[in-house]
Design a protein around this motif. Structure first.
Motif, PDB file in Angstrom:
ATOM      1  N   TRP A 158      -4.925   6.086   0.282  1.00  0.00           N
ATOM      2  CA  TRP A 158      -4.270   5.274   1.259  1.00  0.00           C
ATOM      3  C   TRP A 158      -5.315   5.195   2.719  1.00  0.00           C
ATOM      4  O   TRP A 158      -5.286   4.066   3.215  1.00  0.00           O
ATOM      5  CB  TRP A 158      -3.091   5.776   1.793  1.00  0.00           C
ATOM      6  N   ALA A 197       0.810  -1.035   0.005  1.00  0.00           N
ATOM      7  CA  ALA A 197      -0.168   0.040   0.127  1.00  0.00           C
ATOM      8  C   ALA A 197       0.887   1.221  -0.021  1.00  0.00           C
ATOM      9  O   ALA A 197       0.494   2.353  -0.507  1.00  0.00           O
ATOM     10  CB  ALA A 197      -1.033  -0.087   1.352  1.00  0.00           C
ATOM     11  N   TRP A 198       1.837   1.268   0.615  1.00  0.00           N
ATOM     12  CA  TRP A 198       2.819   2.367   0.822  1.00  0.00           C
ATOM     13  C   TRP A 198       3.403   2.855  -0.751  1.00  0.00           C
ATOM     14  O   TRP A 198       3.824   3.778  -0.902  1.00  0.00           O
ATOM     15  CB  TRP A 198       3.945   2.368   1.630  1.00  0.00           C
ATOM     16  N   PHE A 204       0.892   4.123  -2.960  1.00  0.00           N
ATOM     17  CA  PHE A 204       0.820   5.798  -2.182  1.00  0.00           C
ATOM     18  C   PHE A 204       1.656   6.318  -3.181  1.00  0.00           C
ATOM     19  O   PHE A 204       1.353   7.513  -3.630  1.00  0.00           O
ATOM     20  CB  PHE A 204       1.080   5.786  -0.911  1.00  0.00           C
TER      21      PHE A 204
END
Length: 429
Positions: free
Chosen positions: A407, A387-388, A391
């Motif tokens: 996010w 997910a980062w 992002f």
């Protein structure tokens, strides 16, 4: 000549914003960094319209402004391309069927009369893998008409080691002066890792030709952001030509905590009151305020666990996130002793919270989950990493506001899955 070409870019940005019917934006000033400003994309905005407008702007910006034939800039680029410094990498690349293109991918006049140039390296077919040379970066002294160096740029998740050591002598001259250049460099390091994650995924989904073309487009835009974003703060679309926004501020999500359909014995009101009256809450609230973050009065997630424990997760008012932004706080309440044993601020980033992974070993606090808890904890740690990465891909293509919204909107469902409050809907495999 240099300033005129950049002024054309600012005019293009203004015209594109008008064509996409976006609210008026202040053009970035070349004199001084701008403030963060207010945010523009609200919780109730139409996501598809936002994404469409942002993508239209990005598609236009990612095309560099080439030197015009017959100009001083074009002459310097030609001399740099004909220099001895670039002759060695050209010969090496030609031996393996690759070539240095004549039109630079990016150029910028740096302090001291130094011209930084990126020339693309392509092949037939133009495919990339980890370690493929995708460009040649040069530093050219305009006054003496001499190329100081010409180094290869490689595809992959890693950036030039000298670039990564921001304080090192060989990291000079940076893309931008001062702290703004440090922030831009750090962002480029994250962008390069994110676009490589996307490349590997798109190789499987769309094939190497499409994935390679997308990698090049994203990397080119990441370089534009590195060299020309003048604030490294929240601007409308992550554009080097826009200042911070003056639109309406974001609203923190104040939705009430949701309890399981058949919860264990749990006095939610009493638990929240006890948490907020505790010393642990006072200490962590003061800590969050040091960074400018405010904890909500009501939790968004309350999870009763075995042994009389309850974990309550309170959101903060963060709307624009970065690595280390405080997005929530987890409070551990022990009903048998009526004590709130611990309150821990939770931060945005790629790392899973230590107490959610090894709380019973770390501080004697309960771990999320039951018999399936270990699998969910491993899944959550992997989600945090991916997910980062997503992002920073979104930040590159859609701007920091849309990336933050995405996010944050996925963070709470991920916590619910971690704590066993929602079904795990991962596709098989």
């Amino acid at each position: 000549d240099f300033q005129r070409r950049y002024a054309e870019g600012r005019a293009l940005a203004e015209r594109l914003a008008a064509d996409q019917d976006l609210p008026p934006a202040r053009l970035a000033s070349t004199a001084a960094p701008a403030s963060h400003g207010d945010t523009f994309i609200g919780h109730h905005a139409e996501k598809h319209a936002i994404a469409g407008a942002a993508q239209a702007l990005w598609q236009a910006y990612r095309t560099p402004l080439p030197p015009e034939p017959g100009t001083e800039l074009a002459a310097h680029c030609a001399r740099a391309l004909a220099s001895d410094a670039i002759g060695l990498p050209r010969q090496a690349l030609e031996r393996i069927g690759r070539r240095i293109e004549a039109e630079p991918l990016l150029w910028k006049l740096l302090p001291g009369g130094m011209l930084r140039l990126f020339f693309p390296v392509t092949g037939d077919p133009d495919l990339i893998t980890a370690g493929t040379v995708v460009a040649i970066v040069m530093l050219y002294d305009v006054a003496t008409e001499r190329a100081l160096y010409a180094h290869p740029v490689f595809a992959g998740p890693e950036a030039n080691p000298l670039l990564k050591h921001i304080g090192g002598l060989m990291a000079q001259p940076r893309a931008q002066a001062g702290e703004n250049g440090v922030s831009a460099t750090r962002r480029l390091l994250l962008h390069k890792m994110a676009i490589w994650d996307a490349y590997e995924r798109e190789c499987r989904e769309s094939g190497p030709v499409t994935a390679s073309a997308r990698w090049r487009a994203r990397y080119g835009w990441a370089l534009v952001r590195l060299y020309f974003c003048e604030r490294c703060s929240a601007c409308r679309w992550g554009s080097p030509f826009f200042d911070g926004d003056s639109g309406p501020a974001w609203l923190a999500d104040a939705s009430p905590a949701a309890l399981p359909a058949s919860p264990p014995a749990c006095d939610a009101t009493g638990v929240v009151a006890a948490i907020r009256a505790s010393l642990a809450w006072q200490v962590e609230t003061a800590y969050a305020r040091r960074g400018g973050f405010e904890l909500a009065e009501r939790p968004r997630l309350i999870v009763p666990l075995a042994g009389g424990w309850t974990i309550a997760v309170f959101p903060t008012d963060a709307a624009i996130v970065d690595g280390g932004s405080l997005v929530a706080a987890a409070a551990y309440h022990h009903a048998p002793t009526r004590e709130t044993r611990w309150v821990q601020c939770l931060a945005a980033g790629g790392e899973a919270e230590t107490l959610f992974q090894c709380g019973d070993d770390a501080l004697g606090l309960p771990l999320p989950g039951d018999a399936e808890g270990r699998g969910r904890r491993l899944h959550y740690a992997e989600w945090r990493r991916l997910a980062w990465s997503q992002f920073w891909l979104d930040e590159l293509e859609l701007g920091v506001q849309a990336a933050s919204a995405r996010w944050l909107s996925n963070y709470w469902p991920a916590l619910e899955i971690l704590f066993g409050r929602a079904p795990d809907t991962r596709p098989p495999g």
